[in-house]
Every structure is written in C-alpha cells, then in structure tokens.
Design an enzyme around this catalytic site. Sequence first.
Site, PDB file in Angstrom:
ATOM      1  N   TYR A 194      11.056  70.725  22.514  1.00 59.82           N
ATOM      2  CA  TYR A 194      11.439  69.533  21.755  1.00 59.82           C
ATOM      3  C   TYR A 194      10.249  68.838  21.122  1.00 59.82           C
ATOM      4  O   TYR A 194      10.393  68.152  20.109  1.00 59.82           O
ATOM      5  CB  TYR A 194      12.281  68.582  22.615  1.00 59.82           C
ATOM      6  CG  TYR A 194      13.738  68.888  22.408  1.00 59.82           C
ATOM      7  CD1 TYR A 194      14.412  68.393  21.300  1.00 59.82           C
ATOM      8  CD2 TYR A 194      14.418  69.736  23.263  1.00 59.82           C
ATOM      9  CE1 TYR A 194      15.732  68.714  21.060  1.00 59.82           C
ATOM     10  CE2 TYR A 194      15.739  70.076  23.035  1.00 59.82           C
ATOM     11  CZ  TYR A 194      16.396  69.550  21.923  1.00 59.82           C
ATOM     12  OH  TYR A 194      17.693  69.882  21.682  1.00 59.82           O
ATOM     13  N   HIS A 208      17.182  65.830  27.738  1.00 58.83           N
ATOM     14  CA  HIS A 208      16.993  67.275  27.808  1.00 58.83           C
ATOM     15  C   HIS A 208      16.256  67.719  29.070  1.00 58.83           C
ATOM     16  O   HIS A 208      15.829  68.851  29.179  1.00 58.83           O
ATOM     17  CB  HIS A 208      16.273  67.778  26.557  1.00 58.83           C
ATOM     18  CG  HIS A 208      17.105  67.632  25.328  1.00 58.83           C
ATOM     19  ND1 HIS A 208      18.320  68.271  25.187  1.00 58.83           N
ATOM     20  CD2 HIS A 208      16.931  66.895  24.200  1.00 58.83           C
ATOM     21  CE1 HIS A 208      18.839  67.942  24.012  1.00 58.83           C
ATOM     22  NE2 HIS A 208      18.029  67.104  23.399  1.00 58.83           N
TER      23      HIS A 208
END
Lengths: 736, 736
Positions: B251, B410
Amino acid sequence: MLARFLFPIVLFTYATVSVAQIHPITYNTKEDFDYIRKVIPTNQLLNQSFQDIKKDVDSWIGKDIDVPVPKDLAGGYTHEKHKENYMLLFNSSMLYQLTGDVKYAVLAKSIFLKYAVLNPTLKNHPKGSGKFPGRLFFQSLNDAVWLVYSGLAFDNIHNYLTINERKTIADGAFKPEVDFFSGELKDWFSLIHNHAVWACAGVGIVGIATDNEDYIQMALKGPQKDGKSGFIANLNGLLSPDGFYTEGPYYNRYAILPFYLFGNAINHYQPSLKIFSQKDTVLQKSLVNMLQQTNYDGGFYSYNDALKDKTYLSNEIVEAIDIAWTVYGDTPDLLPITKQQNRVTLTRGGAAIANELLSNKKIGNSYPYHSVELTDGAKGDEGGVTILRNGKKDSLTSLIFKYTGHGLSHGHYDKLNINLYDGVNEILTDYGAVRFINIEQKSGGRYLPETKTYAAQTIAHNTIVADGKSHFDGNEELSQQNHSNKAFSSIGDGNVQVVSATENNAYPDIQLHRTIYMLSVPNPSNNSKPLIVDIFRTKSANQHQYDLPFQYLGALIQTSFPYKPFTTTQTSLGTKNGYEHLWKEAEGKSTNSFSQFTFLNHSTYYSISSLTDDSTRFFMTRNGAKDPNFNLRHDPAYIIRKKGSNQTFVNVIETHGNYNAITEISTNTYSSVSKIELLQNDDEYSVATITFANKTILIFQSNKDFSPSSEHEISINNVKYNFKGAYRVLVDGKEL
Amino acid sequence: MLARFLFPIVLFTYATVSVAQIHPITYNTKEDFDYIRKVIPTNQLLNQSFQDIKKDVDSWIGKDIDVPVPKDLAGGYTHEKHKENYMLLFNSSMLYQLTGDVKYAVLAKSIFLKYAVLNPTLKNHPKGSGKFPGRLFFQSLNDAVWLVYSGLAFDNIHNYLTINERKTIADGAFKPEVDFFSGELKDWFSLIHNHAVWACAGVGIVGIATDNEDYIQMALKGPQKDGKSGFIANLNGLLSPDGFYTEGPYYNRYAILPFYLFGNAINHYQPSLKIFSQKDTVLQKSLVNMLQQTNYDGGFYSYNDALKDKTYLSNEIVEAIDIAWTVYGDTPDLLPITKQQNRVTLTRGGAAIANELLSNKKIGNSYPYHSVELTDGAKGDEGGVTILRNGKKDSLTSLIFKYTGHGLSHGHYDKLNINLYDGVNEILTDYGAVRFINIEQKSGGRYLPETKTYAAQTIAHNTIVADGKSHFDGNEELSQQNHSNKAFSSIGDGNVQVVSATENNAYPDIQLHRTIYMLSVPNPSNNSKPLIVDIFRTKSANQHQYDLPFQYLGALIQTSFPYKPFTTTQTSLGTKNGYEHLWKEAEGKSTNSFSQFTFLNHSTYYSISSLTDDSTRFFMTRNGAKDPNFNLRHDPAYIIRKKGSNQTFVNVIETHGNYNAITEISTNTYSSVSKIELLQNDDEYSVATITFANKTILIFQSNKDFSPSSEHEISINNVKYNFKGAYRVLVDGKEL
C-alpha cells in the site's frame, strides 16, 4: 602396491580376444583432438568448457580418490561418489589428451586401479531391488553408464598405460561388469529397451577401448551375438521410422545419449557400418523430433513417466547435438538451442558449434517449432503422436494428441490423451512421474509408488475413463500389446488443423473416437490464439459411466453451473485406479445443455465450454489424497461425467483475455463461446455447431470413412452440404 | 452542441474563487516541457515512452469517446472505460503540450465536455457498497484518482480552452465530484488514510488546474481548512519518521503516488511550502525504504493486505522515482530499478533518467539491498519492522520481522511475525490478500471474504496463536490501539544480526517475546547461507495452547517424527479464526526433545529444527477448506503446537544443499543441525545451545534488561560467562 596383489586374480580370469587398434578413437579421434586443441585458445565458449573441466579435475590432483564399497541408494554417498568418479575418470582422460600433461593420466590410472581391486569382489548391490540390480550401483543401468564413461576414459589414456596396466584394468575393472551383464544380467542385456542400449554402449565402448572384439560384437549383436538383441537391434526396434521413442521425449532424451556415444565410437572404429545412416538416418530424426517434443521453454513434454523440470539444456542433448553437428553436417535450426545451452562438449562438433555461435549473427531465440506428426512402433504402424501448433515464439500454442502404443515400462494408460501449452505455460497438464530425482530421503530418487497408483492411471490424464477403470484395466502387458490408430489428420499452416484417432481395445466393449480441431477463427478477445474443438465419441452396446478429466493448472474463476463445495470435510473421489488420490472439492450438475468453466493461468484466461445433458455431473478435484509421504503435487482437475452407452463429449477450449498484475488491468475475462450443438451424431457423421464471438462455426465430420478422397453429402435442416475427405469446417457459411 | 445545453446548469452551480495562474504547472512546468521536448528525439527510451502514448492516443483521434453511465464493478465495462478515459485525457493533454498539435487538445476537451454533462447527473454508484461509495466508480477512491488525472489533463490544455470552456468543465466535470468529497464524503476526505491522500491530491490538482484556491486549501488543510486533515496532516500522520507506511509496502506503493503527484504540483505552485523537505524529507525516505521492502525480484513484501505479483515495475514507482530524481537530485542507487523498469515518464526526471541510463555504463543489476530497521507510527514510537539481510545478489537471504502497529484497515493480526526469502524465492510466506485484481467474476477485484476470515488471521502467519484465537481476538479497533515494541537489535554486516521484540497486548494474560538471530556460521553444506535461530518465549499465569505455524512453500521431503496422515477423509483444523480454512493433512507427536522438518523449495532444501517436549504436537495443513468459491491458493503449513503457561519455542531454520534437475544431482539434502537445548530459561536469561555441523553454538540472551551497556554474568554448568548488552553468541567457545 595395488597392482601387485591384483595379478593373480587377473591372470586367472583373463580370456578375451585382443586386436590392435589406434587410440584414442571412442569419443574423439586423434585428429578431432588436434582440431579441438587448436580452437580452444581462440574460442571463449569452448575454452570455458575446457576450463570448467580443468578446474574440477585440478582440484582432485594429488588427492587420494575414494572408491567406496557400494552401499547407498541414489542420493547417498557411495552412489554419488561412483558417479563423480566415472566423470572424473572421463574428464581427467580428456585433459590428458588436450594438454598432454601426464598428471591427468596418472590420476585416471590411479582410480582405475582401485576399481580393478574393488570390482572383482562385488556381489549384487545391498540396496539392489527388482529383477536387475547393479553392483556398483543399486540398479544395473548405472553400472552400464559407469562402463560408458570409464570406457571412454580408458581409450583416452590407452597409449599412456603399459600393456600390463591395460590388462590389470581390463580384467579387474571392466571384465567383472561385462561378465555380469552377459551372464546374470543376460536377459536384461538382451532387451529391446533403453537400459539395454546403455549396456550395449558400455560393453561396446569398453570393447573398442580395450581392443576386445568379442565385447564389440556382443555390443552390436547382443550377448549371443545373433543380432536378435544388441545395439543395432535396438536402433531398429526401439525407434520408429520417425525416430520416435515409445517411452516419450523425457526418456528419448536419456536413450539418445548411448545411441550417440556408442554410435560415434563405432562410427570411428568401423565407418563401413554407416551407423548414423541406418534406418534412413533414424538417429538424426530421433534427435530432431525429440526436440519438437519440447515446449517453448525447452521442457520435454511430460507424458508417460517424466520429470517436468528437464529441458533441452540437459547434458544428453548437448552431447547429441554436438555429435550430430559432425556426422549430419551443420544444422542451423539447432543453433537457438545451442545458444541457450551456452556450453559445448570438447568434441569436433562442440568446437565447430562454438565457432558458429561466435560468427553467426542471425541466430534466433527459439527453436523453429511447427506442427508435427510422429508414428510409433518399429515399423511406424503402431499409432503415434500429433502436435498441433499455432502462433510464433511466446504466443506459440501447442496441443499434444497421443495415440501411441503403451510406452514400455514407463508408459501410462492414456490413450487419446491431450495436453495443452500456451507459450511457456502448461495449461492442460500431464502429471508426469512421481519422483524426486536423486533425493535419498525420497527412496533415493526412484519412482515412488504414486507413479503407478496415480500418475500412470487414466484419471490422471485428459482422456476418457469408463466406469472408473483405467484403460486396459491398468494391465501393462495387455496395454503393451495394443495401440490406438490415427483416423485422419491435416496439419500445417492452414486455419484448420485436425487430428482424429480411434481406440478400440482400451475397454472390451467400448470404441473411443476423438477428434481435435485447432481453428484460427479471428476474434479480438482471444489474442489471436486458436480455438480448440474436441469431439470425443464413445460407442458401446452397454451402459457406462464416462469421466473426461481436464487436468488444468490455474485458479478457478467461474463456472456457469451451480455446485456443492465440500468445505469442512472432504473425501477422496474413489478408492482405486487413481481416484483414491483425488480429493473431491466440489460436485455439480448441469442445468442446461451448455456448461462453462473458466480459469486463470498466469496472465491468461482459459474457458472450457461443454455440451452437456441431464446425465452430466461435474467434479472439481485436487491431487493429494492417499499420499501418506507427501509425494504428490496438489494440482486441480475439472472432471465431466456422463452416463450412457454411446456418448459424445463436445468441448471447446478457448484462450482469452489478459490479466496484468502490474497495471491491474484485466481484459476479456469472459469466454466468447456461447453455444454448442450437435446437429447430427451417428455412426456415419457428426455435425457440430459452435457459436463463438457471434460467429457460427459448423463442423462436418465423417465417423466411418476417413479417406481423403471420399465425397460426402449431408443434409442439415434441409440444407445440403458436400465435403470431400473426412471433415469440413465452415464459419458463417464460408470455408475457414 | 453538448456545451450549449450545459450552460444553464453550469451558471447555476458556479460559485468558487478564481485566481490567475501560469499553466501548465501541475505535472510539468513549461520549462520542463521544453526540456523533455528537446530530449525526446535524442533518447530512444524517452522517445519510446512518447511513442507508446502517441500510438494509443492517435488510435482514438476522430472517434467518439464513450463516457458511459456508471454501472459496473471493477473489471466491468463502465469501470474500465472511465479508467481508460482519465488516462486518455491525461495522455492526450500531454501530447498537446509536447507536440503543440491542437487535435490532442480537441480530443481531451471533447471528453471533458461529456463528463461535464454526465457528472452533475450522478448519484451514488449502483454497485457502490460500504461507507464510501463513489459516483463514477463503485468506490470513492477511484473517483479521486479520476480527479487527479483529469486535473493534470485540464492543466495541460488550460491555455487552449476558452474561459467559457474552462468554466463549463470546472463546474460540470469537477465541481460535482469535489462537492461530493467535501460534502457527503467529508468524513472520508478528512481521514488520515491513503484514500484521503488521493482525495486531497485530486481536489488539490484540480484546484491548481482550475485556479481555485479554495480547492487548494481544502486539499492542503482538509475540507474544514483547519489542518487537522488534508495533505500535510496525512504527510505527517500517515508516514513514520522513516517514511514507513503502516499498511505495508504494497500500500505504500499505492499511497506514494498521490503524495508525489500532488507534492510535485504544489511544489511548482507554491515552492515556499518546501513540501519535499517536510518532516526531514520523509517523502524521500518513504520511497527508498519502501524499495528496501521489496524482494530480489522486485516484488513488494506481502505482509498485510497485498498482492504478490506487484513489483517495483509498477507505474506508481516509475512516477515516484522520476519525480524524486528532480526534487532530491540524482540517486544512482535507483538506477538498477529504472533500468529494469525500462520506461520513464514524460517528466523532467524521466528525461534525465533516460539520459543517465544511456550514458552510465556502471549500472548494477540489483538494487543495493541491506539490512534495515524502520519505525512505525507518526512519531516513530509504535514498534516497527526489521529486515535482516545476508548475502548478495541472487544469494540474498532476507528475513522480515514485523513488530508494527496494526496497519489500519489493511492490517493483519500478525504481531512478531517473520517471513523468509532466499534469492527470488519465498520460503516462509505471508498469504497477502485474497483478491483477484480487476476480475469482474471475482467480485470485481474487491477483497474477497477470505481476506478477513483467513489471510488476516494470525494462523495464516508465522507467529504464535494462543488457544486458537487471533491476536486481539481479531478485533481491529483493539489491535489498532496497540503495537509491539522492539527489545533490542543489532543489524549490519557482522556475523551476528539480531532483532528482539515483545508483544504484551495481543492476549490479555500472555506476554510474547521473540528474538531472531541471523548467524553466519561457516559450513560447507549450506551454500554460505545464514543460520536463523528463533527463540520465541511466552509467559502467562495460566495454561494455554500455543500454535506456531510455519507457512512454508515447497515439497515436504522428510520429518524426523512419525505422523498420522489423513488419506481418505480430511477435515478442517478448526471452525474459526482462520483454522476453518486449513485442511488437516497429517498430525504427529514429538518422540524426543529434538524434531526436524525438511522441505524443498525450487533448488534448495530448508530444515526447521525444533526443541520439543512431551506436550508437542505437529500438524501438516493446507489452505483451501471453507472456500466455496475457490478463492484460496492451496499452500501448505507446518504447525508446532505446545501447551503450558510459560513456553519457549526454539527453532533453527537452515538453508542447505542443492537440487539440480538438469544434472540430476542433489547435494546436502540433510540438515546439519543435530541438537537444540535450553541450558537456562527464566525471566532473567535464556541460554540456548545448538549443535550445527559438529560445532556448538551458544546463545546468551537477557530477557529483562535490554540495555546495550548492561553487564551480565551467568553460570552454566559451573562455568561463568560474561556479556555486555542483551546477548552474546559463541561458536565452539569463540565469539562469532
């Protein structure tokens, strides 16, 4: 000191014919060595091969080389040591020839003398099993390989050795092995089988090296010297007229080495035999057609017992190509392979190829793959294999359709099997063999039991299994007596390639007829990949259960039918014939006459679209059941099950779309096949129609008369169609 | 015609502040474009980037571009079309600047005018779900990306557009989106989260492009313009002082793009802000340290939600490196990556790199990986991650030890987790996320349910699970409030690298303390690969069941302990917390205090040797249970289960031997670790001894006082040992 106490034994057992001969001659002649010696300093690649060997051998100079009493399986110390030793013998003898430095001959001699002491004492290997145990190794095959390389080595240092030394080694190191082969192992030595080729090569090369005509004749004509076995009988009996080797390309690779090594030696020794011209240059065909049986990444197709990570970079292929270069002349097609091999042997051909790689600036990156059809059987009348190809380079599609004989002891029960490759990727797979080469903890690298219980069984393939039983009920002897037959085919560069074959013996009361069409139908969504239409007919007077597995590799993306997944408990699909090795992950039922299954393999989608009926069931399975020692891979399969007496499976395999993980873009993730129908299907004709990207594909096929000259007329929905030969394909009413 | 009926709407909704500004300025300044224009004809790589874009855009010239009413999920037509459209807008605007050809501006304008019609009519996307649906796309994130590229495009054609056209587009295409963000989506826009960075970048770039200072201030300081949110608050709050992004490198890759794109734009617009120098050049650190979190093959480490096939070849990294090259100056370390990327952006940095690649002949093949330690948390006080590395190039060993905070939405429940890579191969793996990016059939590429139910759960990792429950009992909010803490570490080039961390909150009554040693102990059998010693201590007042999984990739070769395989029926290992996704393939029991497990991954063997006791059980499992939609890979795991209150796992992970499929030679297939003992193990100290290749490794470790200056004295078998700092390692009595 070693030699001293050997003499009594040696004198006692010596009793062979000796002939005078010029040495070296087996691997390279003196003139070959002169040429190689000249090229080495001027060619980096050849020099590298030389230096690699020199570096290894030099590290052993002055050391006492262990020649241990045999004890271990493959992977274990004594096994690996004896393998190392025959390569060290060979390599040091090569360096003696190439450098003239006596230290290399001294090293080789010292090892030979140890074998001359050890070998006469050996009984069968303690871990030996099966009918043909070895002595230095657990299996006789390895003893034969030992003879080959030791024989080449002896020849190279022949002129350095004194007459007494030659005799000591011939009688101590070689004779016990040759006597073992021609005595206790006579049945094995007399086989028409790749192991026997190794035995012949070993005995023959030792014969030439030690000036022993008796050995040479045994090698050429078998232990009885009657020509019923031996090298020439194997060359005629083991290879089809196309050079196809019935055990498949993985074993062709292994079998070709003794053919080429002894072929090369005997060609030097007795050029009048014209060994490389025999059977219409079958040894050349065998090499070239084996290479056609590799994938774009160089891997040998894995049908029959095979290991998937074996490629044409293997030593056997380097050796064979380098010899072929000399005996068959320059073959530019081979250069993309030699370039990837990035090494050559220290042979005349190796030196010539090294020079060619240096000067030729037009060498492509890929072997020129094309569609090819190869017959099986010594006379070429026992079925065969067809490889349909389409596309170039990394968009090469290859479909292998197998309708051969059984394939000897490494054959599988896989009549009318197909495999599919897309570029470097395996899409519809053949398991190969269950084996971890050379790992002692995995039975020393031998074939593991799951090879027979799973990998060889029909369900492990992509062909029909009736009533859950493998072809020929898994009886090797029975299978070995039969083969499938080609019905018709047309291969080449056209938009329609087809191959059709029948199998009438795999089941007592069932006739199998499979036809594979590879069609180039333009469609933007399929990356110009061909469409594969698979019409698989069964005919029987009795009711049967027919399973058609698709052993795919990839991730399941979607099915058009509902299924019941087994999510907390899972059982094996069956109890025998390979079914016991499949976990049943899900089970489904057709809801209409068209069913579809889509999966993703690497960056491409594949859909299998099927004509289904009320009887149709689907199974999603995965290898790994009944695998107590964790020997199996865990690959998925999609199995279509139909019931009936006469059944026809029509499946369309489509390659489509693209998944790009870097850009995160997926295109054409859905199949363009939307409908499959059989407009007619009887003993005379099958007529199938497929809707693909809004085009209508119409396939007419004769099921009885396969003659290319026959004229057919057939009426479909009151429209008359004519065709000549066994098939016709129309797209939107026009010839494809 | 389109523009005509837009006017009434436009006039009605227009109400923003306008400032005069020089354009272009957001992606490139006029001077940048001048420079790029000059380099293109002289540099093949830059020219290729230009031609690629030109070829794509030219194929659309003269065509009517579809701007469809939003309907589909990712992978579906409307989703993909709107993604295509923003790239087409951007690329055609770039070509307008680079070629001066008005047709490109016309194309971009025509698309903009369609969005100016469509956007005011949009409600939330019909497939939108969750708290933050988008309008053009199913999720607001994609709408933000649309704003970024459309904003850059508008800026590039700003000077071509008439004032009225600008107003039409600003009010029709942009304002509805910005209003949506700052209105209904205000909570989302106000987050400290990578999606909010995209939102800020989109609004900010549109602000600069359309001369709207109001937008710019919202972008920099949040929708309330109070600085509590917005770009700068995210830059300070989202990245640790080391530039570490708590969601992990996968990410970080995605988050860095809006940081760099808007950073670049605002740096041109308001250089006095010195955005790239803020927080001690955190944006530079974030890029460089993210690249250190890739493997030798360029793949981002897959901890937290991640897709394994993403590498530094991704567009985001190309963009970020090319901008960094300009704002931070030349960084030769990056050149091996830019060389592999083999493309550059049409920016000043891209042009400069393209020239450097042409002239610099000393560029290596590999990014200079080294051991690295990164703190987590805005202030760097919320744990972190340590990567221990050893070896160079393709024999690089990398061990990732994670003791970070949770990682926002996440994050996974993986406190004190380790992962291991050997060269390009993943050995001890992190599942990553369960997701098929951009495949419509797989929920349009969204995270699949098994991401939460399996991949995020502790058992899917390589760290301790107590009583079958994930860390923090799988409660994200609770996990988000906590982080592990580093105890001590020493990384670098020495023979001993170590990192130790504690976790006291994952379970209410258990303290976890894990210490990883990476030791360079010479041994011929391990290819100079380091030995990894893993001492994992648990402390509790109560009895617990502790599971330590090793999620390995490879084929099981051998275990030292007997086990019971489940060969005909298989059940899942548990019913919740991820255990329901594991098939139990086998179960074993320790027979003595030393247990060993060997597997083969590619061409190398790995052995996990373990200190075991009477309570120890072993499980061999495989993912794939409770997976009705076939979303999971089928990877194996080896789980060691112990019971007790205070327990200590000592595991030694050894890389050894080699398997060569081409030569069929296996070497060193057995582990050299033969004994593990704990000589002392209490709150004060752990003393472990390991017999490795007949050497004795002795590890002293302080469990309480981690100060590097503390002096310890400890008596083992009546011998006194002293050490300073938290640990000492001796091999055969000598300092390693």
